[in-house]
Design an enzyme around this catalytic site. Structure first.
Site, PDB file in Angstrom:
ATOM      1  N   ASN A  41       0.868  -1.183   0.000  1.00  0.00           N
ATOM      2  CA  ASN A  41       0.000   0.000   0.000  1.00  0.00           C
ATOM      3  C   ASN A  41       0.901   1.227   0.000  1.00  0.00           C
ATOM      4  O   ASN A  41       1.502   1.563   1.018  1.00  0.00           O
ATOM      5  CB  ASN A  41      -0.883  -0.034   1.262  1.00  0.00           C
ATOM      6  CG  ASN A  41      -1.692   1.231   1.435  1.00  0.00           C
ATOM      7  OD1 ASN A  41      -1.828   2.026   0.501  1.00  0.00           O
ATOM      8  ND2 ASN A  41      -2.229   1.437   2.633  1.00  0.00           N
ATOM      9  N   LYS A  47       0.070   4.239  -0.258  1.00  0.00           N
ATOM     10  CA  LYS A  47      -0.606   5.399   0.347  1.00  0.00           C
ATOM     11  C   LYS A  47      -0.437   6.628  -0.546  1.00  0.00           C
ATOM     12  O   LYS A  47      -0.328   6.493  -1.769  1.00  0.00           O
ATOM     13  CB  LYS A  47      -0.076   5.656   1.764  1.00  0.00           C
ATOM     14  CG  LYS A  47      -0.058   4.394   2.624  1.00  0.00           C
ATOM     15  CD  LYS A  47       0.100   4.685   4.085  1.00  0.00           C
ATOM     16  CE  LYS A  47       0.306   3.379   4.830  1.00  0.00           C
ATOM     17  NZ  LYS A  47       0.167   3.502   6.260  1.00  0.00           N
ATOM     18  N   HIS A  51      -9.475   1.023   5.003  1.00  0.00           N
ATOM     19  CA  HIS A  51      -8.197   1.225   5.691  1.00  0.00           C
ATOM     20  C   HIS A  51      -8.422   2.168   6.874  1.00  0.00           C
ATOM     21  O   HIS A  51      -9.210   3.110   6.786  1.00  0.00           O
ATOM     22  CB  HIS A  51      -7.169   1.806   4.719  1.00  0.00           C
ATOM     23  CG  HIS A  51      -5.774   1.762   5.247  1.00  0.00           C
ATOM     24  ND1 HIS A  51      -5.315   2.675   6.172  1.00  0.00           N
ATOM     25  CD2 HIS A  51      -4.749   0.902   5.022  1.00  0.00           C
ATOM     26  CE1 HIS A  51      -4.059   2.378   6.474  1.00  0.00           C
ATOM     27  NE2 HIS A  51      -3.690   1.313   5.785  1.00  0.00           N
ATOM     28  N   GLU A 111      -6.801   4.549   7.973  1.00  0.00           N
ATOM     29  CA  GLU A 111      -6.577   5.975   7.695  1.00  0.00           C
ATOM     30  C   GLU A 111      -7.821   6.596   7.064  1.00  0.00           C
ATOM     31  O   GLU A 111      -8.121   7.776   7.281  1.00  0.00           O
ATOM     32  CB  GLU A 111      -5.339   6.148   6.799  1.00  0.00           C
ATOM     33  CG  GLU A 111      -4.062   5.897   7.593  1.00  0.00           C
ATOM     34  CD  GLU A 111      -2.892   5.372   6.777  1.00  0.00           C
ATOM     35  OE1 GLU A 111      -2.916   5.449   5.542  1.00  0.00           O
ATOM     36  OE2 GLU A 111      -1.939   4.858   7.400  1.00  0.00           O
ATOM     37  N   GLU A 117      -5.346  -5.284  10.652  1.00  0.00           N
ATOM     38  CA  GLU A 117      -4.346  -4.249  10.876  1.00  0.00           C
ATOM     39  C   GLU A 117      -4.642  -3.524  12.180  1.00  0.00           C
ATOM     40  O   GLU A 117      -5.477  -2.598  12.205  1.00  0.00           O
ATOM     41  CB  GLU A 117      -4.376  -3.238   9.728  1.00  0.00           C
ATOM     42  CG  GLU A 117      -4.116  -3.837   8.369  1.00  0.00           C
ATOM     43  CD  GLU A 117      -3.492  -2.807   7.439  1.00  0.00           C
ATOM     44  OE1 GLU A 117      -2.381  -3.069   6.963  1.00  0.00           O
ATOM     45  OE2 GLU A 117      -4.096  -1.750   7.211  1.00  0.00           O
ATOM     46  N   GLY A 134       2.271   2.126  10.653  1.00  0.00           N
ATOM     47  CA  GLY A 134       3.164   3.267  10.474  1.00  0.00           C
ATOM     48  C   GLY A 134       3.897   3.680  11.741  1.00  0.00           C
ATOM     49  O   GLY A 134       4.489   4.755  11.799  1.00  0.00           O
ATOM     50  N   SER A 190       3.432  -2.258  10.305  1.00  0.00           N
ATOM     51  CA  SER A 190       4.885  -2.208  10.501  1.00  0.00           C
ATOM     52  C   SER A 190       5.594  -3.511  10.127  1.00  0.00           C
ATOM     53  O   SER A 190       6.554  -3.912  10.794  1.00  0.00           O
ATOM     54  CB  SER A 190       5.221  -1.784  11.942  1.00  0.00           C
ATOM     55  OG  SER A 190       4.741  -0.469  12.185  1.00  0.00           O
ATOM     56  N   GLY A 194       2.816  -1.190   4.274  1.00  0.00           N
ATOM     57  CA  GLY A 194       2.819   0.228   3.933  1.00  0.00           C
ATOM     58  C   GLY A 194       4.222   0.706   3.648  1.00  0.00           C
ATOM     59  O   GLY A 194       4.772   0.495   2.562  1.00  0.00           O
TER      60      GLY A 194
HETATM   61  C1  PEP Z   1      -0.774  -0.047   5.890  1.00  0.00           C
HETATM   62  O1  PEP Z   1      -0.720   1.025   5.321  1.00  0.00           O
HETATM   63  O2  PEP Z   1      -1.728  -0.787   5.698  1.00  0.00           O
HETATM   64  C2  PEP Z   1       0.326  -0.425   6.787  1.00  0.00           C
HETATM   65  C3  PEP Z   1       0.271  -1.578   7.401  1.00  0.00           C
HETATM   66  O3  PEP Z   1       1.368   0.474   6.933  1.00  0.00           O
HETATM   67  P1  PEP Z   1       2.807   0.187   7.606  1.00  0.00           P
HETATM   68  O4  PEP Z   1       3.310  -1.107   7.019  1.00  0.00           O
HETATM   69  O5  PEP Z   1       3.632   1.358   7.209  1.00  0.00           O
HETATM   70  O6  PEP Z   1       2.590   0.058   9.066  1.00  0.00           O
END
Ligand code: PEP
Length: 258
Positions: A9, A11, A94, A96, A164, A170, A210, A231
């Site tokens: 992703n 983003k 998601h 976000e 998630e 993040g 992460s 991400g």
């Molecule tokens: C995501 O954007 O779904 C995500 C898991 O981000 P990150 O890997 O940066 O934590």
């Protein structure tokens, strides 16, 4: 058995030029890895150029969002059919989007339905916030998110779930493999309750939050975890490739279900 999947992703990162350069850097190496579904989800404006670059390769394309209406006066939005024209997958719900764009369970449900109606495979994101985790409410939260997101949907048609935990996205603070496996196992039992055992057994449920090259193996070694939504680390070609290679090494012996 379930084919593992690693989805990147991106983003709101990368210009068209940066997106195409990133794909060019990874394409040939990614293409060599078998038995893992490799998906990149660039920003809308890069979907078409990235699609051109991955044509003929085993890399698949996903969008990060869509709007649920079929078409019409919705300035600035992107319809399900527009996405289906370019992509196989679409990320929906998601955290976000839930946090910054007020996406409720009802909106997520409409988006899932709209995506399935045009043959897209949704990657439905669910997960608890930090305070919910600390209050021991993880199972309650994911149960509610599942039932609201999937209300009235009978045919899941390749839908994928990404668990998630919001506190892990993040932040550099990933869940442990064991924690993620437990919640994913709980989610699978919920899918069995809402649908049936066969659908639950065949559904791919990813972990996200992460994931990096340094911890990918810990997650992929867990039996309930079918891959990752990545991400930050998906924007670095060598990291993303390493996550995918580790997944293939650990899970690649599983045979395809599709
Ligand atoms: C995501 O954007 O779904 C995500 C898991 O981000 P990150 O890997 O940066 O934590």
């Amino acid at each position: 058995m379930r084919v593992p999947m690693i989805a990147g992703n991106w983003k709101m990162n990368t210009t068209v030029n940066e997106a195409t350069e990133l794909v060019k850097t990874m394409r040939d190496e990614l293409d060599k890895v078998s038995n893992v579904d490799k998906v990149v989800c660039p920003p809308f404006v890069s979907l078409a150029p990235v699609r051109e670059l991955i044509k003929g390769s085993s890399i698949k394309l996903g969008a990060q969002n869509l709007y649920f209406a079929e078409k019409g006066a919705f300035t600035g939005e992107i319809s399900p059919l527009m996405i289906a024209d370019l992509c196989e997958f679409v990320i929906i719900g998601h955290s976000e989007r839930r946090q910054y764009f007020n996406e409720t369970g009802e909106v997520v449900n409409k988006k899932i339905l709209a995506a399935l109606n045009v043959g897209l495979k949704p990657i439905l994101c669910i997960g608890e916030r930090l305070e919910e985790n600390e209050a021991g409410r993880t199972e309650e939260v994911v149960t509610e998110q599942l039932s609201s997101s999937l209300a009235g949907i009978n045919d899941l048609n390749g839908l994928i779930i990404a668990y998630e935990p919001v506190w892990a996205i993040g932040t550099g603070r990933a869940a442990t493999g064991v924690q993620a496996n437990e919640t994913i196992s709980f989610i699978r039992r919920n899918i069995s309750r809402l649908y049936n055992d066969k659908i639950a057994r065949e559904m791919r449920i990813l972990y996200g939050g992460s994931v990096t090259a340094a911890n990918a193996t810990e997650f992929m070694q867990q039996p309930e975890i079918d891959g990752a939504l990545v991400g930050g680390a998906s924007l670095k070609a060598t990291e993303f490739l390493s996550i995918i290679t580790q997944t293939s090494t650990i899970r690649g012996h599983f045979s395809h279900i599709d």
